[in-house]
Motif scaffolding. Structure first.
Motif, PDB file in Angstrom:
ATOM      1  N   ASP A 177      40.246  25.236  32.137  1.00 40.09           N
ATOM      2  CA  ASP A 177      39.564  25.857  30.998  1.00 40.09           C
ATOM      3  C   ASP A 177      39.311  25.104  29.859  1.00 40.09           C
ATOM      4  O   ASP A 177      38.772  25.162  28.686  1.00 40.09           O
ATOM      5  N   TRP A 178      38.897  23.880  30.225  1.00 41.03           N
ATOM      6  CA  TRP A 178      38.617  22.738  29.303  1.00 41.03           C
ATOM      7  C   TRP A 178      37.149  22.056  29.800  1.00 41.03           C
ATOM      8  O   TRP A 178      36.739  22.398  30.896  1.00 41.03           O
ATOM      9  N   ASP A 179      36.362  21.557  29.006  1.00 42.77           N
ATOM     10  CA  ASP A 179      35.174  21.153  29.067  1.00 42.77           C
ATOM     11  C   ASP A 179      34.731  19.518  28.843  1.00 42.77           C
ATOM     12  O   ASP A 179      33.706  18.760  28.744  1.00 42.77           O
ATOM     13  N   GLY A 180      36.085  18.929  28.784  1.00 41.59           N
ATOM     14  CA  GLY A 180      35.917  17.426  28.339  1.00 41.59           C
ATOM     15  C   GLY A 180      37.461  16.994  28.276  1.00 41.59           C
ATOM     16  O   GLY A 180      38.384  17.599  28.133  1.00 41.59           O
ATOM     17  N   PRO A 181      37.340  15.776  27.878  1.00 37.05           N
ATOM     18  CA  PRO A 181      38.795  15.103  27.734  1.00 37.05           C
ATOM     19  C   PRO A 181      39.608  15.575  26.580  1.00 37.05           C
ATOM     20  O   PRO A 181      40.775  15.656  26.460  1.00 37.05           O
ATOM     21  N   GLY A 182      38.975  15.914  25.387  1.00 38.61           N
ATOM     22  CA  GLY A 182      39.924  16.407  24.301  1.00 38.61           C
ATOM     23  C   GLY A 182      40.369  17.877  24.601  1.00 38.61           C
ATOM     24  O   GLY A 182      41.656  17.993  24.229  1.00 38.61           O
ATOM     25  N   ALA A 183      39.800  18.649  25.137  1.00 39.39           N
ATOM     26  CA  ALA A 183      40.210  19.885  25.433  1.00 39.39           C
ATOM     27  C   ALA A 183      41.145  19.897  26.481  1.00 39.39           C
ATOM     28  O   ALA A 183      42.086  20.788  26.618  1.00 39.39           O
ATOM     29  N   TYR A 184      40.963  18.776  27.200  1.00 38.60           N
ATOM     30  CA  TYR A 184      41.908  18.566  28.489  1.00 38.60           C
ATOM     31  C   TYR A 184      43.324  18.192  27.852  1.00 38.60           C
ATOM     32  O   TYR A 184      44.315  18.860  28.195  1.00 38.60           O
ATOM     33  N   ALA A 185      43.452  17.257  26.863  1.00 41.27           N
ATOM     34  CA  ALA A 185      44.601  16.818  26.318  1.00 41.27           C
ATOM     35  C   ALA A 185      45.196  18.235  25.627  1.00 41.27           C
ATOM     36  O   ALA A 185      46.332  18.172  25.602  1.00 41.27           O
ATOM     37  N   ARG A 186      44.546  18.872  24.852  1.00 42.47           N
ATOM     38  CA  ARG A 186      44.834  20.161  23.962  1.00 42.47           C
ATOM     39  C   ARG A 186      45.444  21.058  25.107  1.00 42.47           C
ATOM     40  O   ARG A 186      46.703  21.681  24.930  1.00 42.47           O
ATOM     41  N   ALA A 187      44.951  21.226  26.423  1.00 41.53           N
ATOM     42  CA  ALA A 187      45.314  22.272  27.331  1.00 41.53           C
ATOM     43  C   ALA A 187      46.660  21.743  27.780  1.00 41.53           C
ATOM     44  O   ALA A 187      47.591  22.558  28.283  1.00 41.53           O
ATOM     45  N   LEU A 188      46.856  20.400  28.202  1.00 40.30           N
ATOM     46  CA  LEU A 188      48.031  19.973  28.413  1.00 40.30           C
ATOM     47  C   LEU A 188      49.250  20.182  27.402  1.00 40.30           C
ATOM     48  O   LEU A 188      50.505  20.586  27.833  1.00 40.30           O
ATOM     49  N   ALA A 189      48.876  19.829  26.095  1.00 40.08           N
ATOM     50  CA  ALA A 189      49.890  19.713  25.093  1.00 40.08           C
ATOM     51  C   ALA A 189      50.422  21.244  24.948  1.00 40.08           C
ATOM     52  O   ALA A 189      51.614  21.333  24.554  1.00 40.08           O
ATOM     53  N   ALA A 190      49.445  22.204  25.398  1.00 40.24           N
ATOM     54  CA  ALA A 190      49.964  23.563  24.984  1.00 40.24           C
ATOM     55  C   ALA A 190      50.748  24.179  25.882  1.00 40.24           C
ATOM     56  O   ALA A 190      51.478  25.252  25.924  1.00 40.24           O
ATOM     57  N   ARG A 191      50.843  23.276  27.369  1.00 40.00           N
ATOM     58  CA  ARG A 191      51.875  23.876  28.410  1.00 40.00           C
ATOM     59  C   ARG A 191      53.231  23.544  28.063  1.00 40.00           C
ATOM     60  O   ARG A 191      53.544  22.718  27.253  1.00 40.00           O
ATOM     61  N   PRO A 192      54.252  24.238  28.819  1.00 37.28           N
ATOM     62  CA  PRO A 192      55.487  23.943  28.377  1.00 37.28           C
ATOM     63  C   PRO A 192      56.039  22.799  29.177  1.00 37.28           C
ATOM     64  O   PRO A 192      56.901  22.983  30.207  1.00 37.28           O
ATOM     65  N   LEU A 193      55.482  21.863  28.978  1.00 39.33           N
ATOM     66  CA  LEU A 193      55.654  20.489  29.480  1.00 39.33           C
ATOM     67  C   LEU A 193      57.158  20.029  29.631  1.00 39.33           C
ATOM     68  O   LEU A 193      58.030  20.043  28.435  1.00 39.33           O
ATOM     69  N   GLY A 194      57.788  19.630  30.732  1.00 40.68           N
ATOM     70  CA  GLY A 194      58.983  18.873  30.561  1.00 40.68           C
ATOM     71  C   GLY A 194      59.064  17.302  30.010  1.00 40.68           C
ATOM     72  O   GLY A 194      59.238  17.168  28.931  1.00 40.68           O
ATOM     73  N   ALA A 195      58.431  16.564  30.915  1.00 42.38           N
ATOM     74  CA  ALA A 195      58.104  15.137  30.515  1.00 42.38           C
ATOM     75  C   ALA A 195      56.768  15.094  29.840  1.00 42.38           C
ATOM     76  O   ALA A 195      56.055  16.145  29.861  1.00 42.38           O
ATOM     77  N   ASN A 196      56.788  14.311  28.739  1.00 33.76           N
ATOM     78  CA  ASN A 196      55.467  13.867  28.162  1.00 33.76           C
ATOM     79  C   ASN A 196      54.593  13.461  29.265  1.00 33.76           C
ATOM     80  O   ASN A 196      54.779  12.738  30.221  1.00 33.76           O
ATOM     81  N   VAL A 197      53.071  13.531  28.785  1.00 31.49           N
ATOM     82  CA  VAL A 197      52.173  13.344  29.703  1.00 31.49           C
ATOM     83  C   VAL A 197      51.332  12.479  28.932  1.00 31.49           C
ATOM     84  O   VAL A 197      50.536  12.688  28.067  1.00 31.49           O
ATOM     85  N   ALA A 198      50.868  11.269  29.629  1.00 31.49           N
ATOM     86  CA  ALA A 198      49.582  10.378  29.170  1.00 31.49           C
ATOM     87  C   ALA A 198      48.689  10.313  30.157  1.00 31.49           C
ATOM     88  O   ALA A 198      49.179  10.656  31.528  1.00 31.49           O
ATOM     89  N   ALA A 199      47.514   9.949  29.943  1.00 33.67           N
ATOM     90  CA  ALA A 199      46.513  10.068  31.242  1.00 33.67           C
ATOM     91  C   ALA A 199      45.547   8.775  30.982  1.00 33.67           C
ATOM     92  O   ALA A 199      44.979   8.350  30.032  1.00 33.67           O
ATOM     93  N   LEU A 200      45.101   8.689  32.076  1.00 32.21           N
ATOM     94  CA  LEU A 200      43.908   7.697  32.375  1.00 32.21           C
ATOM     95  C   LEU A 200      42.815   8.461  32.789  1.00 32.21           C
ATOM     96  O   LEU A 200      42.891   9.593  33.341  1.00 32.21           O
ATOM     97  N   LEU A 201      41.470   8.127  32.491  1.00 36.54           N
ATOM     98  CA  LEU A 201      40.544   8.935  32.922  1.00 36.54           C
ATOM     99  C   LEU A 201      39.977   8.209  34.379  1.00 36.54           C
ATOM    100  O   LEU A 201      39.711   6.777  34.608  1.00 36.54           O
ATOM    101  N   GLY A 202      39.770   9.089  35.363  1.00 38.06           N
ATOM    102  CA  GLY A 202      39.462   8.674  36.613  1.00 38.06           C
ATOM    103  C   GLY A 202      38.086   8.357  36.955  1.00 38.06           C
ATOM    104  O   GLY A 202      37.181   9.236  36.751  1.00 38.06           O
ATOM    105  N   HIS A 203      37.766   7.199  37.483  1.00 36.29           N
ATOM    106  CA  HIS A 203      36.323   6.839  37.778  1.00 36.29           C
ATOM    107  C   HIS A 203      35.446   7.681  38.538  1.00 36.29           C
ATOM    108  O   HIS A 203      34.219   8.181  38.598  1.00 36.29           O
ATOM    109  N   SER A 204      36.180   7.989  39.639  1.00 35.28           N
ATOM    110  CA  SER A 204      35.763   9.067  40.722  1.00 35.28           C
ATOM    111  C   SER A 204      35.296  10.465  40.160  1.00 35.28           C
ATOM    112  O   SER A 204      34.381  11.108  40.476  1.00 35.28           O
TER     113      SER A 204
END
Length: 577
Positions: free
Chosen positions: A128-155
């Motif tokens: 439900d995201w349209d870019g990296p900012g919304a993606y980061a917010r979507a992950l942060a809103a989930r009931p995460l166990g571990a913290n999540v950091a991300a790289l952007l995939g070139h493919s």
């Protein structure tokens, strides 16, 4: 003194910075470490007895492929149960930030040995995201166990800009407008807190699906002109380039080293490659890897690191479903056929078998798999007579070539034939040297991928156990390598246990270092009916895992609400973003 939410009582406290441990109480309030005291603290809302245990920052897993799993199963329990409190996804050019469900499934499924349908449904249902900012917010809103950091995939972004057909066409190049859009997408991701960019050059990386099943991942078709355009942005922002080189063209590693090197008026580029290993097929690789890294970093002023798995690289296969078969033509031909009956017909064909025997017998050229079928043990099969034997031993009994023994059993039993081998890191003294090298970082667990092929979710525990038993480095140094060192290099606000730090903590019970950490185990894959994956089960070694001040796990048991209602982890943005 204000009562703490959690008090960890009387453990040996490691700060993650390499200092010697001290026996102390640790107080946690509001998700932060508020006090570390050698005097006894008042009981907290929850008090954990830690005498005789190691209290340390939670470990980092910097090479995972949890990109699809985190959407439907955000607890990431296979990592949390082993003291991992932060993970990095988006490796090897693969992420789900920009591409649609079908493209993501085609890119992830074959190279990471994940069910196509599982990746497709996870992205289709949850995106439900349209870019990296919304993606980061979507992950942060989930009931995460571990913290999540991300790289952007070139493919991922290449497909979004060029379309899959052009992105995997060796003759196609992005237009200047498209290249500028790639630059913009990367900059947007860095602004949103992504750690950097991941690419891939490996010839083993093939697409799944029905559209382009024999093509490689889109990133492999890019030119170094395209890479340099993106590297310039990473270098300016002090961010990371993660990649998988092409092992059949090792001279190309010099390009990575040149890109990483610092020059007058140019910053070095943080670059991390897989993998620093002691490969059975080529015993020169470990020393060569550390030598070129030493030259690049000390002479060339680079910021270059090899990712290293600190345990024997043991892999399992069901029939011929294993990524190492991508190394040679006849193996690729088998993996290109997904239909069981058609694959069986190919494997039974004598002309195919001649080529397969020739490929396995080839002695020279870059490779990862040793291809020694006397060093490949059958662990399960409907035919009980072959269990526990190598394919070479079965061949000797039957008077045939070892390759024919493998193919005969695969044709007869398909995926019900299961076998194992160790392809790297089988010599303790060489692993010791790699883990002591300042140019090697502990990683490359591939957590969340290769579900039926390998399980290294507990790689950090296994390294601590080796250090505890072999004594080749101080325990506090090993803790630093698994926590603060990685957090600093990747630019993450975690990995240390000091007052004011995030309360991401692992409590390790060294009495649980009983050898069980390398034992084979399987468990159901959450959300995928009928599929088991390889896992690790050494529950006596982890007394507790705490993320963001939440006690999530103790001795084999998860807290109620783990991964569903407890919001412990968050999206970890790169420092300075």
């Amino acid at each position: 003194m204000t009562r703490c939410d959690v008090v960890i009582r009387g453990g040996s406290v490691f700060d993650g910075l390499g200092s010697a441990p001290r026996v102390a109480d640790v107080g946690i309030t509001g998700g932060k470490v508020t006090v570390i005291s050698t005097s006894t603290l008042p009981d907290g809302e929850r008090t954990i007895a830690a005498a005789g245990k190691w209290v340390m920052p939670g470990m980092l897993d910097v090479h995972t492929h949890y990109d699809a799993e985190v959407l439907g199963n955000p607890g990431l329990g296979e990592s949390v149960r082993h003291g991992v409190t932060s993970v990095v996804l988006g490796n090897c050019s693969l992420s789900t930030v920009y591409s649609e469900a079908e493209d993501c499934a085609d890119m992830f499924a074959r190279v990471e040995a994940l069910p196509w349908e599982a990746v497709h449904s996870a992205v289709k249902e949850h995106k439900d995201w349209d870019g990296p900012g919304a993606y980061a917010r979507a992950l942060a809103a989930r009931p995460l166990g571990a913290n999540v950091a991300a790289l952007l995939g070139h493919s991922d972004m290449r497909v979004a800009v060029m379309g899959l057909a052009r992105a995997v066409d060796a003759t196609a190049r992005p237009t200047e407008v498209e290249l500028n859009r790639l630059r913009e997408m990367l900059s947007e991701a860095l602004d949103a807190g992504f750690l950097g960019l991941s690419t891939i050059r490996s010839s083993f990386s093939k697409l799944a699906g029905v559209r382009f099943p024999t093509r490689q991942l889109p990133s492999t078709y890019a030119t170094w002109h395209e890479y340099r355009a993106l590297n310039d942005i990473l270098r300016q922002r002090d961010r990371i380039h993660q990649s998988t080189p092409n092992l059949t063209a090792r001279v190309e590693i010099a390009r990575y080293l040149a890109e990483s090197a610092g020059r007058p008026f140019r910053k070095p580029l943080k670059t991390t490659l897989i993998a620093g290993m002691d490969v059975k097929a080529d015993r020169t690789t470990a020393r060569a890897a550390t030598t070129v890294a030493w030259i690049a970093n000390t002479v060339g002023g680079a910021q270059f690191r090899w990712q290293h798995l600190p345990v024997p690289f043991e892999v399992y296969a069901d029939g011929v479903d294993l990524v190492v078969f991508e190394e040679f033509g006849s193996g690729v031909a088998a993996l290109n056929i997904r239909d069981v009956m058609k694959r069986g017909e190919l494997l039974a064909d004598e002309s195919y078998r001649r080529q397969f025997r020739k490929d396995l017998s080839k002695k020279y050229g870059p490779r990862v798999w040793h291809r020694d079928l006397y060093d490949a043990q059958i662990v399960s099969c409907p035919d009980p007579e072959v269990i526990g034997k190598s394919f070479g031993e079965v061949a000797d009994e039957r008077g045939i070539h070892p390759a024919d023994a493998l193919l005969d059993l695969t044709v007869e039993h398909g995926a019900r034939l299961r076998w194992r081998t160790v392809i790297a890191n089988d010599r303790d003294e060489v692993m010791d040297r790699l883990q002591l090298s300042p140019f090697v970082q502990v990683g490359f667990a591939d957590s969340g991928a290769h579900l039926r092929n390998m399980a290294f979710y507990n790689f950090g525990l296994r390294m601590l156990e080796r250090v505890h038993q072999r004594g080749f480095m101080p325990v506090e140094t090993a803790v630093h390598r698994l926590t603060g060192e990685l957090a600093d290099w990747y630019g993450l606000d975690t990995g240390r246990l000091t007052e004011g730090a995030r309360a991401d903590i692992a409590i390790i019970d060294p009495t649980g270092f009983d050898g069980s950490s390398s034992s084979y185990a399987e468990a159901a894959v959450p959300g995928i009916v009928g599929l088991n994956r390889m896992v690790n089960r050494n529950d006596r070694a982890v007394a507790a895992t705490i993320v963001g001040g939440h006690l999530l796990y103790e001795y084999g048991e998860f807290a109620p609400g783990f991964g569903t209602t407890i919001h412990a982890g968050t999206f970890l943005a790169a420092r300075g973003s």
